[in-house]
Design a protein around this motif. Structure first.
Motif, mmCIF file in Angstrom:
data_model
loop_
_atom_site.group_PDB
_atom_site.id
_atom_site.type_symbol
_atom_site.label_atom_id
_atom_site.label_comp_id
_atom_site.label_asym_id
_atom_site.label_seq_id
_atom_site.Cartn_x
_atom_site.Cartn_y
_atom_site.Cartn_z
ATOM 1 N N LYS A 156 -34.319 -48.654 2.905
ATOM 2 C CA LYS A 156 -35.057 -49.892 3.140
ATOM 3 C C LYS A 156 -35.808 -49.772 4.467
ATOM 4 C CE LYS A 156 -31.368 -52.529 2.969
ATOM 5 N NZ LYS A 156 -30.318 -51.564 2.562
ATOM 6 N N TYR A 157 -37.026 -50.289 4.469
ATOM 7 C CA TYR A 157 -37.794 -50.248 5.710
ATOM 8 C C TYR A 157 -38.361 -51.621 6.040
ATOM 9 C CZ TYR A 157 -42.385 -50.305 3.336
ATOM 10 O OH TYR A 157 -43.497 -50.661 2.600
ATOM 11 N N VAL A 201 -32.129 -52.688 7.819
ATOM 12 C CA VAL A 201 -33.083 -51.718 7.268
ATOM 13 C C VAL A 201 -32.734 -50.343 7.819
ATOM 14 C CG1 VAL A 201 -34.966 -53.383 6.944
ATOM 15 C CG2 VAL A 201 -34.743 -52.164 9.125
#
Length: 320
Positions: A156-157, A201
């Motif tokens: 996840k970013y 993230v």
């Protein structure tokens, strides 16, 4: 009835004075405080630098500049408010590249992303970088790309939001590398660093809000999007040298279209002089941003060029 000569002279003088008072270009600008719209949440790099720069410009204008944050919808809320403001020099704002990139995302905007603004001056390049926690197993951008290809959707970013320069650049990275990540948009850049630090993230593609955490070694910087390696991080590669396309993160001062040239020129002079302010330069250095001095005419040319590059990039992404 014919008026005496002296009466005609007095009448002419009265008309001339009235014309001068009604002409904003000839008025003693500025006569009252100026509002600056920052279309980002408070605390992000644009907000921090704009506040210090505005404070420095006050000394050259003789009036207070009041900062108003209008975040949301990838800057379009604040930009729409700025575009419809009276072009009298009392409402100005900051320009980030996100403001014109959202037009390429298929959104219907209530303003033209380039032509509805007057360009006052440039003030710097915002260094966008890929950052991970120092304890992260990903040591290079290549490690992240490899994970995104081997386990698509695992990582996840975070970015400042959908349609931002950061988001578009990461989309391009995915398309051209074959990796797949999950986007977790934040409410502005200021929220991205806490999202990374809190483990929400795996990495962020973000403006230099990560800089203080890189300094104290909580965060590691893997790559930057500047045309050349950032002066503050000479050992960190650029995306372009790693084989990926990226966009310049613009930071400029603008106003509504139709701003009288004498007023625009006075604002340009004040803001360009403000670049030499010690507090401003220290803030830029702390945030790993690079001071860039350009007049308004060159800012518009730069923005037009970046917009065309972004259109090409979006087209490439769609056909990849």
């Amino acid at each position: 009835m014919r008026l005496p000569k002296f009466a005609l002279q007095i009448a002419a003088m009265g008309l001339a004075i009235a014309a001068m008072l009604s002409d904003p270009a000839r008025a003693e600008y500025p006569e009252k405080p100026i509002t600056m719209i920052v279309p980002w949440a408070a605390g992000g790099s644009t907000d921090q630098t704009a506040r210090v720069l505005a404070k420095a410009a006050e000394a050259h204008l003789g009036q207070t500049i009041v900062i108003i944050n209008r975040p949301g919808a990838s800057t379009t809320i604040g930009m729409a408010e700025l575009a419809k403001a009276n072009p009298d020099g009392y409402t100005i704002g900051t320009l980030s590249s996100t403001a014109y990139l959202v037009a390429l995302q298929g959104r219907q905007l209530p303003f033209h992303p380039i032509n509805d603004f007057s360009y006052i001056s440039y003030y710097g390049d915002n260094v966008i970088g890929v950052a991970v926690l120092d304890k992260s197993p990903y040591k290079t951008l290549g490690d992240i790309v490899a994970e995104g290809k081997t386990n698509p959707g695992k990582l996840k970013y975070g970015t400042a939001g959908v349609g931002t320069t950061q988001h578009l650049t990461t989309e391009a990275l995915q398309r051209f590398s074959g990796a797949k990540f999950v986007h977790v948009p934040q409410q502005g850049s200021a929220a991205s660093a806490p999202a990374l630090l809190g483990g929400h993230v795996d990495f962020i593609m973000e403006t230099s809000v990560w800089a203080p955490f890189v300094e104290d070694k909580q965060v590691r910087l893997l790559a930057v999007t500047t045309p050349k390696r950032a002066k503050a991080y000479p050992d960190v590669p650029t995306l372009s040298e790693l084989g990926y396309k990226s966009l310049r993160s613009v930071q400029a001062i603008i106003a509504p279209a139709g701003l009288p040239e004498p007023i625009r020129a006075k604002l340009e002079g004040a803001f360009r002089k403000a670049l030499a302010d010690k507090a401003f330069q220290e803030t830029m250095q702390r945030l790993a941003m690079e001071v860039v001095d350009l007049p308004g005419a060159e800012v518009k040319k730069l923005v037009e060029g970046e917009y065309e590059l972004a259109k090409q990039l979006v087209s490439d992404i769609k056909t990849k």
